[in-house]
Every structure is written in C-alpha cells, then in structure tokens.
Design a protein around this motif. Sequence first.
Motif: not given
Length: 595
Positions: A43-44, A46-47
């Motif tokens: 998630k990190r 991708h962000k």
Amino acid sequence: MEKPNIPIWKGALFLSFFLILFLGAAETSLRISSVWTPKFDYKRWHKENVALNSYGLRDREYSLEKPEGVFRILILGDSMTFGHGINRLENTFPKLLERSLNENSPLTRFEVINASGPGWGSDTELYFLYESGMAFDPDMVIVSYFFNDIPVPSFFDCSGSELDLAKSSEKINAFLNKSLLYSFLKQRVNRFLEKYWGKAAYADCLKELYETRGWEMARIYLDSIWIACKIKGIKLMLAPIPALEKLAGDYPFMEPEKKLKGYCEGRQIEYIDIFNKGFKGKDESELWIDPSDRHINELGAEIVAKTIYNKLAPLKDYGHLRFLSKVFPEKPLLNKEKICVELEKNFSDLESGHEFVFAIEDAGKNKSSAPAEFRAYKGSDGFHFQNTEFPGQDKLFSHLVLDSKGRLLKNEKQALDPISGSIKEWSKVSFEEEGYIFSHGKGAVNGINLESNRRETKIKFVFKYTKLPNGANLELEDGKIFLDPKFMEKQFFQETYSDIPTSDELADLMLYMAYFGWSGYVNQLADAVIKHKPTPAYLRSVTRFYMALNDNKKVNAILIDKPAIVKKFITHGSESINSRENQDEPDIISLVSRM
C-alpha cells in the motif's frame, strides 16, 4: 530459611515484563540484522510510486490513433507486468523493452503499451483487450502469462496460502503481520508444516490446478484473445514469466510450461521461453522483491525485457513493419527470409503504383506447371498481396488486402484442384459494417463441383465489450454473449441468480460452448455436475446436452446411475434442444485455425 511467598499476580507480571522485553529485543535484532528483511509494504509503495494514465494503466499517455511509422505492441499481464515493487515506471519490463527496440532503429519506431494490473488473470486481460486494448490498434499482442493467472474451478480443494499462527480478526492479523518477528516465525512454521505435516505448498496447489478444468477455463480466455488477433491479422505471442522457485534446481512449473507450449503449438502462437532463455540456473533470491513477496525486481524485469527483445530484435530491420507483419507469419519475419527482405526493399515502389513479383523456391510439387509466386500491388481499395503455392496435392492461393494504414480489409485462402482449378475448400475474412465476416466452405470433390457438395459456415465477429451495472458482457459473434466459464460455474454450482435457467437453456449453453470448440471444458463441467450437483434439473441439462451430441454412451451411463430422475424425460424426448444439423462440421476454433 523460608522461601519468600511471591503473589501469583506479581509472578505473572514479572514473566510478562521479561517476555515483552525478550520479544522487543528479538524484533529489534531482526530489524537491524540481515537475518530477516522487512516485509514489503504494498500500500505504501503503491501510494508513493504508482501513477495511472487516463485508461487506468501504469504507463504514459498514448493516443488511440497510431502515429505514422509506429509499430505498436500491447502487453497484457498481471502484477508482474505492472511492475509490482519496482519504483520507476521506466524500469518495468515493458518500458525496458520499448527502450531497447527503439535504440538504433531508424526504420521503425516502437510503442510498447503496458496493459496490466495487480490481480489480473487471463479473464481480466481478455476483457480489457475487448474494452480498450483493441482501440489502440495494436500490431502485436504479447500475453505476459503468469502461472497463477489460471481460474479456480468450483470444488477445487487445495489451499497453499500462508496459515496465521493464531485465529484472530483481520485487523489483528494485519497488525501482527507488521511485526518482523511474527512474520519470521509464521514463515518458518508454514515451511515446517509443508515439509513434515503435509500442508500443501502454494506451488503444489498451482501445479494441481493445471490438472483440473481450471486449465480448460484458461484455454477459453486465451482462445478468445487468439481469435480476435487471428481474425484482425494481429500478431500474438505468449511470454510466460517464470515463478521464482528453484530456478537452479527442480523447477516446479515445468508441467504447466509444457501445457502452455503445447497450447501455442496447436494455435500456431509464437512462444517466448523466458525460463530457459533467461531465468534457468539463476538464484531466485537475487530476483525477487522480498522473501515474502516473490514478484520480480528490477533485475528480473531486465531479464524478461532482454529475453523478449532478443526474440523481436530482427523486426527493427523493417521500415514497413505494420504491413509486413500482416502479410507474413512470425517465423519468416524474425528469420528475415528473402521474400520478406525483398518486399521491404520494394515497398516504396508499391506505394508508387509498381507491381512486385517474387518467384517462390521449393514451393512443392507443381501439377499444373504454373509458377509458384508471390505478387503485391496497390489497388484503388488498398494494398493487395497474393501468394500461390503447391504443397502436397493441392494448389493453395491466398489474397490479402490492407488499407493505407495496414489494417485488414480482406484475407482469403483457397485450396484448389491444381488441374481443373475447382475450389475444394476456402476460408475468408472481410471487414464490413463494424465487424469481420468469416466464412468457410467446401466445394469440389474429386474435381466435380456439384451444388450438393457445397457447404458454408458464415460468422460475423464483432469482439464487442458492453458495460453492465454488475459487470460486463463480451460478444465474439454478433448478437451472442460470450459464455464466460466463471459464469457457467456459477450457473451450475452457486445458484446466486434469481432467474434459474431451465434444463433446455442450460443444455443450450453447454452445446454452444462445444460448438465453439470448448468441449474439453464442457465435458469436465458435466462430469462435475454429475459428481457434485446431481439434482434432477441439472442432470436433465447434462443429459439433453449429450443427446444433442448423439453421445449415447454417456446418456446410458446417466440412465444406469440415475434412472428415476431422467427416465421419464428421456422417454418423452426433447423437442426444444438446439442440435447442430451436421455433427461432423468442424467447430469454430478449428475453422479459424485454418486461416
């Protein structure tokens, strides 16, 4: 001397303190040592690193209108192609491939579009191709297949997922998984269970999937990509990305590799062997993002890009590649055979109105003493390419017409009697009214061209995507909904629909899939119905299906096993089932293969 009487609560508190101290020290040690690397935070990542274009792709913007002099390659894939864990777009393998193809390539400019996404499978790739991919007017499609792209059929009982060490809620497990100590222990416990307690490993479950009808489901999705490319004259290649498992030892996915190679041979699809030509013998730990996340890293992406580039590099020597790629099969182009090189040299003369004629050497036995030759010229409707050969006992004639941008207008192939000139068999694709009319037929038999001998199949292909409130529909044939095998699994095994189809309707769905060429899946589906869902309605559907195919052996087997359920129905017969008039007629897949 009396021992001090320590209260139980103080002892428990004391032990808890030292346990927390020990766990904290172990966690700290793992974080500052190289024994266990931090778990990849998707998630990190991708962000911080992923930007999508207006089509939802991790790539730069491309115009739908293909620029002059550009050869466009569309790569379909999953998270491996997407570049999961690779920070810079330029270091994903589609962009590395694009860069390599355009280096020292003055004749043709290449565009490589990364059409992929996390969690995509062969079905997602098919749906994207019909929804948006074809709108980019690709000259070539490469399916960057990964071994978990295979669908999971109903009742498949094998789970290779990692077991949590404690039964907790999703939030608690998510919190625990952030701990390196917990992840370290979880990984060790799961490997122990796999080795000594019979727990299925992820690779074992994937391999097992290829022995189920899941493989037949995957073939249907791949076939639907292949048909669209075949009819439109688009080059199709399959380039499986290897799993990072025992690359230097007993690689666990050799059997799935063999299945994919066999599929490509049957469909005459060019297969790019990335495992043997790029990954075999390598240390997988140098190629993955993280021990707990075995997506290829930048080094792995470089190997994939280099392997595909080595296959495609000869294409850089053609300046009219978007035309030549539709005129010739892959092998003559990649081998730079003389006829390909000569047409490239003389293509500018074609544009000026001159005719190109090339005598074909070793074209087979020539009964008519007519020359075997290749002719090309420019007409009022576009560029014409005609080929005459004499393999075996027939004269083969093909006629291809492309428009000024290299798009297919007509592709016709005929097998003729070399002496009388009578047409024995023909196949034809022509573009008209927003679709492609495919026809196939047989004519003369033993040189006699009787009307009673003529049989013709005609299909209009549209390759259409329709967005629905709860999903989407595809159409290969005009007016006929694509029967997604996942939809068929739901129809028979999940009963999630308010309108349950009748026995006749379900049998018609199965019959249509067999008529298209997917009888392997339908027969395995019927076996699963008999084994897992032998209700009267479903058994009657299966029985009607076998009756329409005149498969009396399987009808009798159901009668013997379940006589009370189907006997009355068999006695009265079935009037509504749609049976094909000629059971010996080839299926659509077989007919398209002859183009």
